[in-house]
Design a protein around this motif. Structure first.
Motif, PDB file in Angstrom:
ATOM      1  N   VAL A  48     -13.854  42.534 -98.669  1.00 47.92           N
ATOM      2  CA  VAL A  48     -15.052  41.926 -99.248  1.00 47.92           C
ATOM      3  C   VAL A  48     -16.263  42.834 -99.050  1.00 47.92           C
ATOM      4  O   VAL A  48     -16.924  43.219-100.012  1.00 47.92           O
ATOM      5  N   ALA A  49     -16.572  43.173 -97.801  1.00 46.01           N
ATOM      6  CA  ALA A  49     -17.755  43.981 -97.511  1.00 46.01           C
ATOM      7  C   ALA A  49     -17.614  44.600 -96.128  1.00 46.01           C
ATOM      8  O   ALA A  49     -16.903  44.076 -95.272  1.00 46.01           O
ATOM      9  N   SER A  50     -18.318  45.707 -95.934  1.00 47.69           N
ATOM     10  CA  SER A  50     -18.284  46.389 -94.648  1.00 47.69           C
ATOM     11  C   SER A  50     -19.624  47.024 -94.367  1.00 47.69           C
ATOM     12  O   SER A  50     -20.377  47.353 -95.292  1.00 47.69           O
ATOM     13  N   ILE A  51     -19.923  47.212 -93.086  1.00 49.67           N
ATOM     14  CA  ILE A  51     -21.190  47.799 -92.679  1.00 49.67           C
ATOM     15  C   ILE A  51     -20.947  48.717 -91.485  1.00 49.67           C
ATOM     16  O   ILE A  51     -20.193  48.401 -90.576  1.00 49.67           O
ATOM     17  N   ALA A  52     -21.590  49.884 -91.520  1.00 48.77           N
ATOM     18  CA  ALA A  52     -21.462  50.829 -90.419  1.00 48.77           C
ATOM     19  C   ALA A  52     -22.264  50.345 -89.209  1.00 48.77           C
ATOM     20  O   ALA A  52     -23.095  49.447 -89.316  1.00 48.77           O
ATOM     21  N   TYR A  53     -21.996  50.948 -88.050  1.00 47.80           N
ATOM     22  CA  TYR A  53     -22.770  50.583 -86.872  1.00 47.80           C
ATOM     23  C   TYR A  53     -24.227  50.939 -87.143  1.00 47.80           C
ATOM     24  O   TYR A  53     -24.529  51.848 -87.874  1.00 47.80           O
ATOM     25  N   ARG A  54     -25.122  50.167 -86.629  1.00 47.73           N
ATOM     26  CA  ARG A  54     -26.551  50.289 -86.888  1.00 47.73           C
ATOM     27  C   ARG A  54     -26.899  49.945 -88.339  1.00 47.73           C
ATOM     28  O   ARG A  54     -28.046  50.125 -88.759  1.00 47.73           O
ATOM     29  N   GLY A  55     -25.931  49.479 -89.111  1.00 51.17           N
ATOM     30  CA  GLY A  55     -26.214  49.025 -90.459  1.00 51.17           C
ATOM     31  C   GLY A  55     -26.619  50.100 -91.427  1.00 51.17           C
ATOM     32  O   GLY A  55     -27.222  49.832 -92.465  1.00 51.17           O
ATOM     33  N   GLY A  56     -26.278  51.355 -91.140  1.00 50.27           N
ATOM     34  CA  GLY A  56     -26.741  52.455 -91.972  1.00 50.27           C
ATOM     35  C   GLY A  56     -26.066  52.579 -93.320  1.00 50.27           C
ATOM     36  O   GLY A  56     -26.625  53.153 -94.244  1.00 50.27           O
ATOM     37  N   ASN A  57     -24.859  52.048 -93.458  1.00 47.46           N
ATOM     38  CA  ASN A  57     -24.134  52.198 -94.705  1.00 47.46           C
ATOM     39  C   ASN A  57     -23.348  50.916 -94.962  1.00 47.46           C
ATOM     40  O   ASN A  57     -22.810  50.312 -94.034  1.00 47.46           O
ATOM     41  N   THR A  58     -23.305  50.488 -96.207  1.00 45.19           N
ATOM     42  CA  THR A  58     -22.556  49.281 -96.571  1.00 45.19           C
ATOM     43  C   THR A  58     -21.632  49.565 -97.746  1.00 45.19           C
ATOM     44  O   THR A  58     -21.908  50.442 -98.580  1.00 45.19           O
ATOM     45  N   LEU A  59     -20.547  48.831 -97.799  1.00 43.57           N
ATOM     46  CA  LEU A  59     -19.600  48.886 -98.901  1.00 43.57           C
ATOM     47  C   LEU A  59     -19.326  47.465 -99.373  1.00 43.57           C
ATOM     48  O   LEU A  59     -19.296  46.545 -98.554  1.00 43.57           O
ATOM     49  N   TYR A  60     -19.104  47.301-100.682  1.00 41.49           N
ATOM     50  CA  TYR A  60     -18.799  45.986-101.229  1.00 41.49           C
ATOM     51  C   TYR A  60     -17.650  46.095-102.232  1.00 41.49           C
ATOM     52  O   TYR A  60     -17.535  47.076-102.962  1.00 41.49           O
TER      53      TYR A  60
END
Length: 122
Positions: A48-60
């Protein structure tokens, strides 16, 4: 060991919103990417979705782009779901990745929650 507990699921109508939360029991996950996956009845688990540590990068996933937003803080993970559709009906799982990056591949995740049910009626 990392323990994950999802919450926020429920029964809603098409077009409604829900916010899922995932509480992470250990702070070690703050250095890891995190993600949401779902499994609909009779189907394989899907990203569904993913986020890198510290929220620097997201995927959907393409199916949720523009409707879902992933975020995180202090080791907790969230999924804001807007304009829900019946095809979003599934059990939603949060997961902690092996690395620090965002990933859409389930094999890159080594800790999983028990899931929370989301049901969207038409």
């Amino acid at each position: 060991q990392v323990q994950l507990v999802e919450s926020g699921g429920g029964l809603v109508q098409a077009g409604d919103s829900l916010r899922l939360s995932c509480t992470v029991a250990r702070r070690t996950a703050s250095n890891n990417g995190m993600g949401w996956f779902r499994r609909a009845p009779g189907k394989e688990r899907e990203f569904v979705a993913s986020i890198a540590y510290r929220g620097g990068n997201t995927l959907y996933a393409d199916s949720v782009k523009g409707r879902f937003t992933i975020s995180r803080d202090s080791g907790n993970l969230y999924l804001q779901m807007d304009n829900l559709k019946p095809e979003d009906t599934a059990v939603y799982y949060c997961a902690v990745a092996r690395g620090s990056y965002a990933s859409s591949t389930s094999s890159q995740y080594n800790y999983w929650g028990w899931g929370t049910q989301v049901t969207v009626s038409s």
